[in-house]
Motif scaffolding. Structure first.
Motif, PDB file in Angstrom:
ATOM      1  N   GLU A  86     -11.487  -1.938  -6.312  1.00  0.00           N
ATOM      2  CA  GLU A  86     -10.452  -1.068  -6.071  1.00  0.00           C
ATOM      3  C   GLU A  86     -10.156   0.284  -6.110  1.00  0.00           C
ATOM      4  O   GLU A  86     -10.714   1.425  -5.752  1.00  0.00           O
ATOM      5  N   HIS A 106      -7.959   3.682  -5.174  1.00  0.00           N
ATOM      6  CA  HIS A 106      -6.878   4.613  -6.001  1.00  0.00           C
ATOM      7  C   HIS A 106      -6.742   5.584  -5.418  1.00  0.00           C
ATOM      8  O   HIS A 106      -6.147   6.764  -6.036  1.00  0.00           O
ATOM      9  N   GLU A 134      -4.369  -1.112 -14.326  1.00  0.00           N
ATOM     10  CA  GLU A 134      -3.689  -1.415 -13.020  1.00  0.00           C
ATOM     11  C   GLU A 134      -4.422  -3.196 -12.664  1.00  0.00           C
ATOM     12  O   GLU A 134      -3.300  -3.820 -11.662  1.00  0.00           O
ATOM     13  N   ASN A 159      -0.990  -1.975  -3.247  1.00  0.00           N
ATOM     14  CA  ASN A 159      -2.762  -2.502  -3.792  1.00  0.00           C
ATOM     15  C   ASN A 159      -2.437  -3.127  -2.765  1.00  0.00           C
ATOM     16  O   ASN A 159      -2.076  -4.342  -2.963  1.00  0.00           O
ATOM     17  N   THR A 168      -1.723  10.545  -4.992  1.00  0.00           N
ATOM     18  CA  THR A 168      -2.838  10.541  -4.962  1.00  0.00           C
ATOM     19  C   THR A 168      -3.381  10.764  -2.877  1.00  0.00           C
ATOM     20  O   THR A 168      -3.008   9.843  -2.592  1.00  0.00           O
ATOM     21  N   PHE A 217       2.081   1.873  -4.941  1.00  0.00           N
ATOM     22  CA  PHE A 217       1.034   2.868  -5.284  1.00  0.00           C
ATOM     23  C   PHE A 217       2.195   3.897  -4.203  1.00  0.00           C
ATOM     24  O   PHE A 217       2.636   3.546  -3.966  1.00  0.00           O
TER      25      PHE A 217
END
Length: 675
Positions: free
Chosen positions: A463, A465, A157, A391, A314, A236
């Motif tokens: 970051e 996720h 990423e 993101n 996610t 994402f």
């Protein structure tokens, strides 16, 4: 073919909690604003939990109110139960939480929006972002460093999205010019705020059922994603979930623990008169899952889209589904289930703690193993929802896209979760869109000023996720960032923005002076070791005196406080409760507060060391290659922000600090030669 074309100053895409705050801020600052929604009936919708606030989230709502936002005022008008959480702990983690009447909350916010000057509401699906290329500006853009070799095994990423490849040869720096809707209508604007929430390419999933809808069966927004990708925006795929709503008449409350609201209700908004909201409250209820519940879940995991691979997105780590809890915590014999009313005029009850995407028949089976729910009837099935979001490292701390000037973003679209996190981001995005048009500097709150600053800094420098959730543990200076002093911290900023009235600002100035004056008085006022004083201390199980002592020192004792000492303080002035509260906290935690202020001073030094916006970090000798990549990727504003980027070590920060000193010296020398 003819088509509609209109022009506004600011365009807001989305009308959830982020969109509402963005649109209100922009319009109240005098800019002609249009807010788009796929359904006007979904304005300020609460598709998941029926409450505002909670641990750390209450801080966000209080801060938003201090700055001039609307959420706190709206929940004060529409709550049905209110409770201060964590009262047995210190004031740093006290947090207000209120159950809302969902329907009333939405209707009340919509009424505010519909009656705000300069604000237009439009039901239409935005399908295209309109942009144009601009010449690169050295202060806004620098060439990203090349990816390190694969042997370093850095996450994929890290690759910077290329606008040339994604957008058919478009310039790397662009400017937003408006949006287009599904009908082909064009709306021109000088700034656009994206607040699409969980609607982009949304899918609701339970068992084998996959419905291409937004929350509560509302229309999804299926076309904007392609346009965002064409403009080089990295996306994402995240997911969140919600539990079933059940019929109140099918619940046996005698098998549950009643959860009542506070006797004395504390408002969210600093402008709400506490006396005006003291009212009768509804009850919530607490029950628990058991081993039979868990057996049913384990036996059907192969039918869960979470574990079968049917769900790609996610989910939030700190708000897991019930099947996630059972798998991850096999040693736990039970999990809490909060049974909460959705409103005064509905029988729907929310089963907090039991969100799920299991098939319908499994949902019935597992819910009916819970005490009090043996004969429960489901009104709405539990489901998971997948959606597209960005993101957030593509954003500056102002929430403006680094590579698309005039385009701002707020809310769950930024990869966060929660109504409160969304609202504060929407507010900051709306304010900064307006300030860009005003030619003013962006409002950027740092980590020592507000939970809002912590939230946004975490989003744009770390970051992420999974959906980001605010927690008190994320705030390093949480003793200073209490919910009770949000007005003292942020009212001045709200006033300077133009969203806090002169009257509200003057009250805060008076309040500050009143607190300081009372603390100074208590630090001078003494009591002796006379019989009356000793008797008072003995009655409160406090150590007796050997000599005189100030009232301020007595307040610092754990068993005493400002109110308890009233009988020893005949000269005490009459002060509002909020002033008394601040006096008590500031004296009782004086040592801790002083220490944290020293830490903030060190933090401010690092934040004050600004880094050049056009710096190519590959030219800085002795930086590790991972640090070069990360620094070129995130483009930190200062040394402090650089130190919080994952992959940038303390040694890299030392290198940067030395480099910055040499850089400044060379810059001053060059300026001297030019002169």
């Amino acid at each position: 073919m003819p088509f509609v074309e209109e022009t506004y100053d600011i365009i807001v895409v989305g009308a959830g909690h982020a969109g509402c705050e963005a649109a209100l801020a922009a319009a109240r600052l005098g800019f002609e604003t249009i807010m788009f929604t796929v359904s006007v009936d979904s304005i300020a919708l609460m598709p998941c939990n029926p409450n505002i606030g909670g641990s750390s989230k209450g801080h966000l709502v209080r801060e938003l109110d201090a700055l001039g936002g609307e959420m706190g005022k709206n929940i004060d008008k529409t709550f049905i139960q209110s409770k201060m959480l964590n009262e047995s702990k210190g004031p740093a983690v006290h947090s207000l939480r209120a159950q809302a009447d969902k329907q009333d909350y939405t209707a009340s916010m919509r009424q505010v929006l519909e009656n705000t000057e300069h604000l237009t509401i439009r039901q239409a699906e935005v399908t295209e972002l309109l942009t144009e290329p601009v010449e690169p500006d050295a202060e806004l853009l620098s060439e990203p460093a090349k990816l390190p070799s694969e042997s370093m095994k850095l996450p994929s990423e890290l690759a910077e999205p290329s606008l040339e490849s994604a957008g058919g040869g478009k310039s790397k720096l662009r400017r937003v010019t408006g949006v287009k809707t599904i009908s082909g209508a064009v709306y021109r604007g000088k700034a656009v705020v994206l607040a699409t929430g969980v609607y982009l390419r949304a899918h609701c999933v339970y068992g084998d059922v996959v419905q291409p809808t937004g929350p509560n069966g509302l229309q999804a927004a299926n076309h904007l994603t392609d346009s965002l990708r064409e403009n080089g925006i990295e996306l994402f795929r995240f997911k969140t979930g919600t539990p079933a709503r059940v019929d109140r008449r099918s619940i046996d409350f005698s098998k549950m623990e009643e959860q009542r609201g506070d006797q004395r209700i504390v408002p969210f908004s600093f402008s709400t008169d506490p006396e005006s909201i003291q009212k009768e409250q509804v009850s919530c209820w607490l029950t628990y899952t058991n081993e039979k519940t868990h057996e049913i879940i384990r036996a059907n995991l192969d039918r869960s889209p979470l574990f079968s691979g049917a769900i790609e997105g996610t989910g939030p780590r700190y708000c897991p589904s019930i099947e996630d809890k059972v798998v991850k915590f096999p040693e736990k014999e039970r999990h809490q289930v909060f049974v909460e009313p959705e409103g005064l005029y509905t029988n729907e009850m929310y089963l907090g703690g039991m969100s799920s995407s299991l098939p319908e028949d499994v949902q019935f089976a597992m819910y009916r193993t819970v005490p009090g729910l043996e004969h429960v009837k489901i009104v709405r099935n539990a489901y998971a929802i997948e959606y597209d979001c960005i993101n957030p490292r593509q954003l500056d701390a102002s929430l403006e896209f680094k590579r698309i000037k005039g385009l701002f973003s707020g809310g769950q679209f930024n990869g966060s979760s929660g109504y409160e996190e969304a609202a504060v981001q929407g507010f900051i995005a709306g304010v900064n869109a307006a300030r860009k048009l005003q030619g003013k500097e962006a409002v950027i709150l740092d980590r020592s000023q507000a939970y809002i600053g912590v939230l946004i800094d975490d989003l744009v420098t770390k970051e992420n996720h999974e959906p980001y959730r605010m927690m008190t543990s994320r705030a390093e200076y949480r003793l200073l960032l209490r919910q009770d002093n949000a007005d003292l911290r942020l009212r001045k900023i709200g006033y300077e923005i133009g969203l806090v009235s002169e009257e509200q600002y003057r009250y805060v100035l008076w309040k500050e002076e009143a607190i300081d004056t009372e603390i100074r008085r208590l630090e001078r006022a003494t009591v002796g070791a006379g019989e009356a004083v000793q008797g008072f201390l003995a009655a409160h199980q406090s150590t007796l005196l050997k000599s005189g002592i100030t009232l301020a020192e007595l307040i610092k004792r754990p068993e005493l406080d400002y109110w308890t000492l009233k009988e020893l303080d005949p000269n005490r002035p009459k002060l509002p409760l909020d002033v008394q509260e601040q006096v008590n906290i500031n004296l009782k935690y004086d040592g801790y507060i002083r220490r944290q202020k020293q830490q903030v001073a060190q933090f401010k030094k690092l934040e004050g060391r600004k880094l050049p916006a056009d710096l190519d970090y590959s030219t800085v000798k002795s930086l590790r290659q991972e640090a070069v990549q990360k620094l070129n990727l995130y483009k930190p504003l200062n040394i402090g922000q650089a130190s919080r980027i994952s992959g940038v070590s303390p040694a890299d920060i030392s290198v940067l600090t030395v480099f910055l000193e040499h850089y400044k010296s060379r810059k001053q020398q060059n300026q001297g030669e030019t002169v």
